[in-house]
Write an enzyme that holds these catalytic residues in place. Structure first.
Site, PDB file in Angstrom:
ATOM      1  N   LEU A 105       7.106  64.591  55.434  1.00  0.00           N
ATOM      2  CA  LEU A 105       8.332  65.345  55.651  1.00  0.00           C
ATOM      3  C   LEU A 105       8.487  65.495  57.153  1.00  0.00           C
ATOM      4  O   LEU A 105       7.517  65.823  57.847  1.00  0.00           O
ATOM      5  CB  LEU A 105       8.258  66.727  54.992  1.00  0.00           C
ATOM      6  CG  LEU A 105       8.212  66.750  53.456  1.00  0.00           C
ATOM      7  CD1 LEU A 105       8.050  68.187  52.964  1.00  0.00           C
ATOM      8  CD2 LEU A 105       9.455  66.127  52.847  1.00  0.00           C
ATOM      9  N   ASP A 106       9.686  65.253  57.682  1.00  0.00           N
ATOM     10  CA  ASP A 106       9.851  65.344  59.128  1.00  0.00           C
ATOM     11  C   ASP A 106       9.775  66.805  59.576  1.00  0.00           C
ATOM     12  O   ASP A 106       9.753  67.730  58.759  1.00  0.00           O
ATOM     13  CB  ASP A 106      11.140  64.669  59.593  1.00  0.00           C
ATOM     14  CG  ASP A 106      12.401  65.351  59.079  1.00  0.00           C
ATOM     15  OD1 ASP A 106      12.506  66.578  59.202  1.00  0.00           O
ATOM     16  OD2 ASP A 106      13.293  64.650  58.554  1.00  0.00           O
ATOM     17  N   ILE A 107       9.740  67.013  60.865  1.00  0.00           N
ATOM     18  CA  ILE A 107       9.442  68.330  61.424  1.00  0.00           C
ATOM     19  C   ILE A 107      10.457  69.387  60.997  1.00  0.00           C
ATOM     20  O   ILE A 107      10.127  70.568  60.856  1.00  0.00           O
ATOM     21  CB  ILE A 107       9.349  68.249  62.967  1.00  0.00           C
ATOM     22  CG1 ILE A 107       8.779  69.543  63.545  1.00  0.00           C
ATOM     23  CG2 ILE A 107      10.700  67.890  63.575  1.00  0.00           C
ATOM     24  CD1 ILE A 107       8.419  69.453  65.013  1.00  0.00           C
TER      25      ILE A 107
END
Length: 326
Positions: free
Chosen positions: A127-129
């Site tokens: 999951l991206d930031i």
């Protein structure tokens, strides 16, 4: 899971037979013990930095239970990990990256997880930031690969907030398919679940895990995703009471059902490393799910209204200051 439950993995082979029979590639055993990525460890082996039974290890070499391995001034013994696979459900907050080490010094999801002796957590996808919600992690490399492999077609369900009004023709295009820089893409499901004068809420489902695919699909139509949260991965839902930044262990019977889904019922012994007696031992870490751990709000402040709004569409409860724990 109670506040005082602890997670430790036993490295004691039952009856001695698993350790005697198990044999695996050296770099895989080192990686399973959490000493680095397979690629990086292969490079270290090629540089002559690893020894097996006193001799410099060779690239592609295999080891078996009982072999002594030297690395970074420490001595380990290859041992069969006889405990069943573990799976964690982590409610990822904003501001964390899904990598073990970040060159920019940003916090990683692995800093919030319980430590393991002789094993490591493997993230199932990323999951991206700025994306929150359900992240699966497991000690079982086979299961992780099965859950991530494109041929499995695992559905990922998200709730997203889109700025501006979204006409029905845009929704139809995203369901039918659009062209991205890495090929055609579409939402397998897209459903409008709420709206206001300034934004709209959607539930979307994908069956592939391309990088930032949800955001890029909306961007292809000129829209930005201001909030994105994963609420389901395959058959696994984000637990309703799981707080942001906390993890919960999946019951063993559910883990076995998950393995059976991919015909992984036969679970051969996995070799890992046990430090030689007399060296400093790692400290087991508790998995705590409850009110004892202080939770921060979403980054950047002024997001409480958005959190309340998102609760209308999620299947789990967002935390409130002073609210009840599990």
């Amino acid at each position: 899971m109670s506040d005082k439950s602890k997670k430790t993995l036993s490295l004691r082979a039952k009856g001695g037979s698993p350790a005697a029979k198990a044999e695996e590639r050296l770099h895989k055993v080192l990686a399973q013990a959490g000493l680095g990525s397979r690629r990086a460890l292969e490079e270290r082996i090629a540089q002559g930095l690893v020894k097996v039974n006193g001799a410099v290890a060779q690239t592609g070499q295999s080891v078996k239970g009982g072999d002594r391995i030297d690395l970074d001034g420490k001595t380990f013994v290859a041992t069969a990990l006889t405990e069943p696979a573990s799976v964690l459900l982590y409610n990822k907050p904003e501001g964390e990256v899904t990598t073990r080490e970040d060159p920019e010094g940003r916090p990683t999801v692995f800093e919030s997880l319980p430590r393991l002796k002789g094993a490591r957590w493997i993230a199932v996808g990323r999951l991206d930031i700025n994306t929150t919600g359900l992240l699966l992690l497991t000690t079982d490399g086979e299961l992780a690969n099965a859950l991530m492999h494109p041929s499995s077609g695992i559905a990922r369900e998200y709730v997203c907030r889109i700025h501006g009004e979204v006409p029905d023709e845009v929704v139809h295009r995203l369901a039918k398919g659009v062209q991205l820089e890495d090929g055609p893409a579409k939402f397998d499901e897209i459903e409008r679940i709420g709206s206001s004068d300034s934004h709209a809420w959607f539930k979307v489902v994908l069956t592939e895990g391309r990088n930032r695919e949800v955001r890029r699909l909306w961007e292809s139509q000129g829209y930005n995703v201001s909030r994105l949260k994963r609420v389901k991965y395959g058959s696994v839902h984000l637990p309703r009471l799981l707080k942001r930044g906390h993890c919960e262990e999946m019951p063993s019977e559910q883990v076995e059902k998950l393995r059976a889904q991919f015909q992984l019922e036969q679970n051969p012994p996995v070799l890992t490393l046990q430090p030689v007696i007399g060296q400093r031992k790692s400290r087991p870490t508790e998995i705590r799910v409850g009110k004892d751990r202080k939770q921060a709000s979403y980054v950047n402040g002024a997001v409480d209204d958005e959190a309340r709004e998102l609760r209308r569409f999620d299947t789990f409860r967002e935390d409130k200051p002073g609210g009840r724990g599990r």
